[in-house]
Scaffold this motif. Structure first.
Motif, PDB file in Angstrom:
ATOM      1  N   HIS A 199       0.791  -1.230   0.000  1.00 39.23           N
ATOM      2  CA  HIS A 199       0.000   0.000   0.000  1.00 39.23           C
ATOM      3  C   HIS A 199       0.824   1.283   0.000  1.00 39.23           C
ATOM      4  N   PHE A 200       2.080   1.190   0.414  1.00 39.18           N
ATOM      5  CA  PHE A 200       2.868   2.398   0.622  1.00 39.18           C
ATOM      6  C   PHE A 200       4.249   2.288  -0.024  1.00 39.18           C
ATOM      7  N   SER A 201       4.736   3.421  -0.521  1.00 40.49           N
ATOM      8  CA  SER A 201       6.071   3.504  -1.123  1.00 40.49           C
ATOM      9  C   SER A 201       7.135   3.587  -0.027  1.00 40.49           C
ATOM     10  N   ASP A 202       8.386   3.468  -0.420  1.00 43.44           N
ATOM     11  CA  ASP A 202       9.487   3.625   0.537  1.00 43.44           C
ATOM     12  C   ASP A 202       9.423   4.997   1.211  1.00 43.44           C
ATOM     13  N   GLU A 203       9.193   6.032   0.408  1.00 43.42           N
ATOM     14  CA  GLU A 203       9.086   7.389   0.961  1.00 43.42           C
ATOM     15  C   GLU A 203       8.002   7.457   2.034  1.00 43.42           C
ATOM     16  N   GLN A 204       6.865   6.879   1.746  1.00 43.17           N
ATOM     17  CA  GLN A 204       5.759   6.903   2.696  1.00 43.17           C
ATOM     18  C   GLN A 204       6.061   6.072   3.947  1.00 43.17           C
ATOM     19  N   LEU A 205       6.710   4.938   3.767  1.00 41.69           N
ATOM     20  CA  LEU A 205       7.013   4.091   4.918  1.00 41.69           C
ATOM     21  C   LEU A 205       8.020   4.760   5.850  1.00 41.69           C
ATOM     22  N   ILE A 206       8.973   5.485   5.290  1.00 41.56           N
ATOM     23  CA  ILE A 206       9.906   6.232   6.140  1.00 41.56           C
ATOM     24  C   ILE A 206       9.147   7.280   6.956  1.00 41.56           C
ATOM     25  N   GLU A 207       8.197   7.948   6.315  1.00 41.31           N
ATOM     26  CA  GLU A 207       7.380   8.920   7.046  1.00 41.31           C
ATOM     27  C   GLU A 207       6.560   8.242   8.141  1.00 41.31           C
ATOM     28  N   CYS A 208       5.990   7.093   7.847  1.00 40.87           N
ATOM     29  CA  CYS A 208       5.184   6.372   8.840  1.00 40.87           C
ATOM     30  C   CYS A 208       6.024   5.977  10.059  1.00 40.87           C
ATOM     31  N   LEU A 209       7.206   5.430   9.811  1.00 43.44           N
ATOM     32  CA  LEU A 209       8.099   5.058  10.910  1.00 43.44           C
ATOM     33  C   LEU A 209       8.473   6.287  11.737  1.00 43.44           C
ATOM     34  N   SER A 210       8.755   7.387  11.065  1.00 44.89           N
ATOM     35  CA  SER A 210       9.136   8.626  11.754  1.00 44.89           C
ATOM     36  C   SER A 210       7.992   9.174  12.590  1.00 44.89           C
ATOM     37  N   LEU A 211       6.780   9.107  12.058  1.00 41.04           N
ATOM     38  CA  LEU A 211       5.622   9.599  12.811  1.00 41.04           C
ATOM     39  C   LEU A 211       5.441   8.829  14.117  1.00 41.04           C
ATOM     40  N   VAL A 212       5.509   7.521  14.027  1.00 39.07           N
ATOM     41  CA  VAL A 212       5.330   6.720  15.238  1.00 39.07           C
ATOM     42  C   VAL A 212       6.429   7.054  16.250  1.00 39.07           C
ATOM     43  N   GLY A 213       7.655   7.177  15.800  1.00 42.21           N
ATOM     44  CA  GLY A 213       8.744   7.533  16.706  1.00 42.21           C
ATOM     45  C   GLY A 213       8.564   8.918  17.307  1.00 42.21           C
ATOM     46  N   PHE A 214       8.195   9.884  16.470  1.00 43.76           N
ATOM     47  CA  PHE A 214       8.016  11.254  16.957  1.00 43.76           C
ATOM     48  C   PHE A 214       6.909  11.303  18.010  1.00 43.76           C
ATOM     49  N   TYR A 215       5.821  10.599  17.784  1.00 43.87           N
ATOM     50  CA  TYR A 215       4.714  10.656  18.743  1.00 43.87           C
ATOM     51  C   TYR A 215       4.959   9.802  19.980  1.00 43.87           C
ATOM     52  N   HIS A 216       5.938   8.903  19.932  1.00 37.57           N
ATOM     53  CA  HIS A 216       6.411   8.311  21.180  1.00 37.57           C
ATOM     54  C   HIS A 216       7.112   9.403  22.000  1.00 37.57           C
ATOM     55  N   THR A 217       7.941  10.202  21.352  1.00 44.75           N
ATOM     56  CA  THR A 217       8.607  11.311  22.044  1.00 44.75           C
ATOM     57  C   THR A 217       7.588  12.270  22.632  1.00 44.75           C
ATOM     58  N   VAL A 218       6.587  12.644  21.847  1.00 43.22           N
ATOM     59  CA  VAL A 218       5.533  13.536  22.344  1.00 43.22           C
ATOM     60  C   VAL A 218       4.874  12.916  23.568  1.00 43.22           C
ATOM     61  N   SER A 219       4.558  11.644  23.494  1.00 40.12           N
ATOM     62  CA  SER A 219       3.907  10.951  24.619  1.00 40.12           C
ATOM     63  C   SER A 219       4.799  10.938  25.853  1.00 40.12           C
ATOM     64  N   PHE A 220       6.101  10.702  25.657  1.00 33.62           N
ATOM     65  CA  PHE A 220       7.027  10.701  26.796  1.00 33.62           C
ATOM     66  C   PHE A 220       7.054  12.071  27.466  1.00 33.62           C
ATOM     67  N   LEU A 221       7.093  13.123  26.654  1.00 29.97           N
ATOM     68  CA  LEU A 221       7.086  14.484  27.205  1.00 29.97           C
ATOM     69  C   LEU A 221       5.808  14.741  27.999  1.00 29.97           C
ATOM     70  N   LEU A 222       4.667  14.442  27.395  1.00 29.41           N
ATOM     71  CA  LEU A 222       3.385  14.692  28.054  1.00 29.41           C
ATOM     72  C   LEU A 222       3.242  13.905  29.349  1.00 29.41           C
ATOM     73  N   ASN A 223       3.549  12.632  29.285  1.00 23.35           N
ATOM     74  CA  ASN A 223       3.388  11.790  30.464  1.00 23.35           C
ATOM     75  C   ASN A 223       4.417  12.117  31.532  1.00 23.35           C
ATOM     76  N   GLY A 224       5.650  12.397  31.125  1.00 22.27           N
ATOM     77  CA  GLY A 224       6.695  12.733  32.089  1.00 22.27           C
ATOM     78  C   GLY A 224       6.453  14.067  32.784  1.00 22.27           C
ATOM     79  N   LEU A 225       5.986  15.061  32.009  1.00 22.06           N
ATOM     80  CA  LEU A 225       5.700  16.387  32.585  1.00 22.06           C
ATOM     81  C   LEU A 225       4.324  16.454  33.232  1.00 22.06           C
ATOM     82  N   GLN A 226       3.494  15.452  32.979  1.00 20.35           N
ATOM     83  CA  GLN A 226       2.111  15.427  33.445  1.00 20.35           C
ATOM     84  C   GLN A 226       1.365  16.690  33.008  1.00 20.35           C
TER      85      GLN A 226
END
Length: 183
Positions: free
Chosen positions: A143-170
């Protein structure tokens, strides 16, 4: 409800911080508490904004939001899940059942197209194992090109970071943002 560990900075903001908020926030919308909390460290805030993936990328808005909703739900980051549900649900066309399903342990296959199920599995795989097996990668490549899959992997990683910030800072929930549905 727990108290925020770092209180958001209050206006008036430093000139560079105000400029960053103006760039990232829609007109007339106050900066998010996540951003005003991070403003205690302007360098990190600026790098955070530079690394964000909210622009028009190689995947559709709906695919991007599906990855963000699933990732933040899996990370128990109700704040970010709620902000994205509030701002983007109407634009993605997700039904209330689909929105709720992003928070369930196992997605309902009747609610999603095959490429969406593959994205949900990607978010789960990265969350649970920090990798993607060959079978799932093959499903994604249908369903997805290499370009798109790199973006998908990056999004999941970035939003793990966002989640860590939110949960850590409460960071406290935005008043307009919905809460997680009953799971």
């Amino acid at each position: 409800m727990t108290q925020a560990r770092v209180e958001p900075v209050q206006p008036p903001y430093a000139e560079d911080i105000q400029a960053a908020f103006t760039r990232i926030m829609p007109p007339g919308v106050e900066p998010l508490k996540l951003f005003t909390s991070m403003a205690h460290n302007p360098r990190v805030l600026q790098r955070f904004f530079a690394g964000g993936l909210l622009d028009h990328g190689s995947i559709s808005l709906a695919d991007r939001e599906l990855l963000i909703l699933r990732t933040t739900a899996r990370c128990d980051a109700e704040y970010e899940w709620g902000v994205h549900a509030a701002f983007y649900t109407a634009k993605t066309g997700f039904s209330q059942a689909q929105l709720a399903d992003t928070c369930r342990a196992t997605p309902d296959i009747e609610l999603w197209r095959p490429e969406q199920l593959a994205l949900l599995a990607l978010a789960d795989s990265l969350h649970d194992r920090s990798t993607v097996d060959d079978v799932l990668w093959g499903r994604l490549r249908e369903h997805f090109s290499d370009e798109q899959l790199i973006e998908c992997l990056s999004l999941v990683g970035f939003y793990h970071t966002v989640s860590f910030l939110l949960n850590g800072l409460q960071v406290q929930r935005e008043e307009y943002a919905p809460r997680f549905p009953a799971r």
